[in-house]
Design a protein around this motif. Sequence first.
Motif, PDB file in Angstrom:
ATOM      1  N   PRO A 186       0.825  -0.987   0.050  1.00  0.00           N
ATOM      2  CA  PRO A 186       0.049  -0.044  -0.037  1.00  0.00           C
ATOM      3  C   PRO A 186       0.731   1.204   0.085  1.00  0.00           C
ATOM      4  O   PRO A 186       0.331   2.225  -0.644  1.00  0.00           O
ATOM      5  CB  PRO A 186      -0.880  -0.069   1.476  1.00  0.00           C
ATOM      6  CG  PRO A 186      -0.928  -1.417   1.622  1.00  0.00           C
ATOM      7  CD  PRO A 186       0.455  -2.167   0.902  1.00  0.00           C
ATOM      8  N   LEU A 213      -8.833  -3.699  -9.435  1.00  0.00           N
ATOM      9  CA  LEU A 213      -9.539  -3.383  -8.219  1.00  0.00           C
ATOM     10  C   LEU A 213     -11.029  -3.628  -8.191  1.00  0.00           C
ATOM     11  O   LEU A 213     -11.658  -3.581  -9.150  1.00  0.00           O
ATOM     12  CB  LEU A 213      -9.053  -1.976  -8.179  1.00  0.00           C
ATOM     13  CG  LEU A 213      -7.515  -1.515  -8.048  1.00  0.00           C
ATOM     14  CD1 LEU A 213      -7.173  -0.304  -8.140  1.00  0.00           C
ATOM     15  CD2 LEU A 213      -6.701  -2.162  -6.822  1.00  0.00           C
ATOM     16  N   THR A 214     -11.650  -3.412  -6.922  1.00  0.00           N
ATOM     17  CA  THR A 214     -12.887  -3.508  -6.936  1.00  0.00           C
ATOM     18  C   THR A 214     -13.215  -1.836  -7.155  1.00  0.00           C
ATOM     19  O   THR A 214     -12.512  -0.857  -7.031  1.00  0.00           O
ATOM     20  CB  THR A 214     -13.309  -3.806  -5.449  1.00  0.00           C
ATOM     21  OG1 THR A 214     -12.858  -3.030  -4.412  1.00  0.00           O
ATOM     22  CG2 THR A 214     -12.903  -5.346  -5.312  1.00  0.00           C
ATOM     23  N   GLU A 273     -12.207   0.093  -4.042  1.00  0.00           N
ATOM     24  CA  GLU A 273     -10.861   0.288  -4.110  1.00  0.00           C
ATOM     25  C   GLU A 273     -10.399   1.474  -5.215  1.00  0.00           C
ATOM     26  O   GLU A 273      -9.700   2.238  -4.553  1.00  0.00           O
ATOM     27  CB  GLU A 273      -9.980  -1.028  -4.279  1.00  0.00           C
ATOM     28  CG  GLU A 273      -9.965  -1.872  -3.186  1.00  0.00           C
ATOM     29  CD  GLU A 273      -9.602  -3.327  -3.695  1.00  0.00           C
ATOM     30  OE1 GLU A 273      -8.704  -4.094  -2.928  1.00  0.00           O
ATOM     31  OE2 GLU A 273      -9.589  -3.633  -4.917  1.00  0.00           O
ATOM     32  N   LYS A 274     -11.030   1.495  -6.029  1.00  0.00           N
ATOM     33  CA  LYS A 274     -10.790   2.474  -6.949  1.00  0.00           C
ATOM     34  C   LYS A 274     -11.346   3.870  -6.653  1.00  0.00           C
ATOM     35  O   LYS A 274     -10.567   4.834  -6.565  1.00  0.00           O
ATOM     36  CB  LYS A 274     -11.524   2.444  -8.608  1.00  0.00           C
ATOM     37  CG  LYS A 274     -10.908   1.195  -9.392  1.00  0.00           C
ATOM     38  CD  LYS A 274     -11.445   1.045 -10.742  1.00  0.00           C
ATOM     39  CE  LYS A 274     -10.889   0.099 -11.435  1.00  0.00           C
ATOM     40  NZ  LYS A 274     -11.665   0.126 -12.809  1.00  0.00           N
ATOM     41  N   GLN A 322     -11.556   4.584  -3.522  1.00  0.00           N
ATOM     42  CA  GLN A 322     -10.608   5.153  -2.384  1.00  0.00           C
ATOM     43  C   GLN A 322      -9.248   5.609  -3.021  1.00  0.00           C
ATOM     44  O   GLN A 322      -8.681   6.883  -2.504  1.00  0.00           O
ATOM     45  CB  GLN A 322     -10.056   3.884  -1.562  1.00  0.00           C
ATOM     46  CG  GLN A 322     -11.052   3.641  -0.302  1.00  0.00           C
ATOM     47  CD  GLN A 322     -10.664   2.244   0.059  1.00  0.00           C
ATOM     48  OE1 GLN A 322     -10.211   1.398  -0.202  1.00  0.00           O
ATOM     49  NE2 GLN A 322     -10.691   2.638   1.493  1.00  0.00           N
ATOM     50  N   LEU A 323      -8.937   5.021  -4.021  1.00  0.00           N
ATOM     51  CA  LEU A 323      -7.389   5.627  -4.744  1.00  0.00           C
ATOM     52  C   LEU A 323      -7.790   7.017  -5.326  1.00  0.00           C
ATOM     53  O   LEU A 323      -6.974   8.088  -5.459  1.00  0.00           O
ATOM     54  CB  LEU A 323      -6.818   4.625  -5.714  1.00  0.00           C
ATOM     55  CG  LEU A 323      -6.033   3.401  -4.879  1.00  0.00           C
ATOM     56  CD1 LEU A 323      -5.690   2.513  -5.872  1.00  0.00           C
ATOM     57  CD2 LEU A 323      -4.946   3.708  -3.609  1.00  0.00           C
TER      58      LEU A 323
END
Length: 311
Positions: A250, A278-279, A282-283, A285-286
């Motif tokens: 990470p 990525l889920t 997760e996308k 979040q980034l």
Amino acid sequence: MTPSVTIIMATYNRAHFIVETLQSIENQTFENWECLIIDDGGTDNTAEVITPILEYNKRFRFLKRPDKYLKGLPGCRNYGLDVAKGDYIIFFDDDDIVHPQNLELCVTELSQKDISFCRYIRHAFMGDFMYDFDYSKVYTSFYIDANDVEKILKNELPFNSCAVMWKKDCFVNNRFTEHLMYAEEWELYSRIISTGIRGISIDKCLFYGRKHANSNTGEFYTHNPIRRASKKEAILLVVQNLKEKQLLSPSLLRYFIQLSLGFKEYHLFSKILNKLQLTIFEKVQLQLFYFTLPLRLSVFGKWKKIKKLNQ
């Protein structure tokens, strides 16, 4: 006698520097080496100025890069790897100075320990070089393995292209990516070490890099588009390699996303996301991390200035 060490030196229009570099190689305390000088299609008088050295010291060979290798530093080095005779490989640039004990100490470390490479300290200089070497053989050392890839990629553990000797076996399944015109060693060396090999780092300066505006690094920091595009490609290759080896931590992913802020013209952030499986969560979040990062960096910078003023 078959050489133990092969020195690979790509050259391009460095007639004004290369003789001094070759003389520093001649002064090595370890003598069983060959030096392959790979010409990348230069147009100056390099061949002329090095002819006297080639004639009296047959350990130097001047070769032209064949067309099947792409023009550039990576192509020249790959050609050198394919014709190298030594068990150990080291890359030198054509404008730098080598410490007289460089080959001797590296070979000693590689022959006595179950390791695949020997890293050492590299210092930079500008103008005339001061020939005042430290010949001590007393130094500290530590080991390097795949656990240190993150430090290497973040330059917390500098891994300069001319500051490491490798066992030739390291390149059996690894070569320079020839279309890269900058950060090619950053990409390759992290890829090699991520395979799980082990090396040693010795705390002694054995190489001196000449700083000048016409170097690849100098051109990158003056925003040369070819060098910048290459760094972008190198980042994507590194991300892909780490993902495949399950080494993309990470913190490393956040580091690459932070780097992508400086490459917005290439849409690097989106390309990094496309490399990852990525889920949706997760996308998101980034993306949130990326779009709020400039503000957080600005606030952090102001906080550091205030803290410094209050000290």
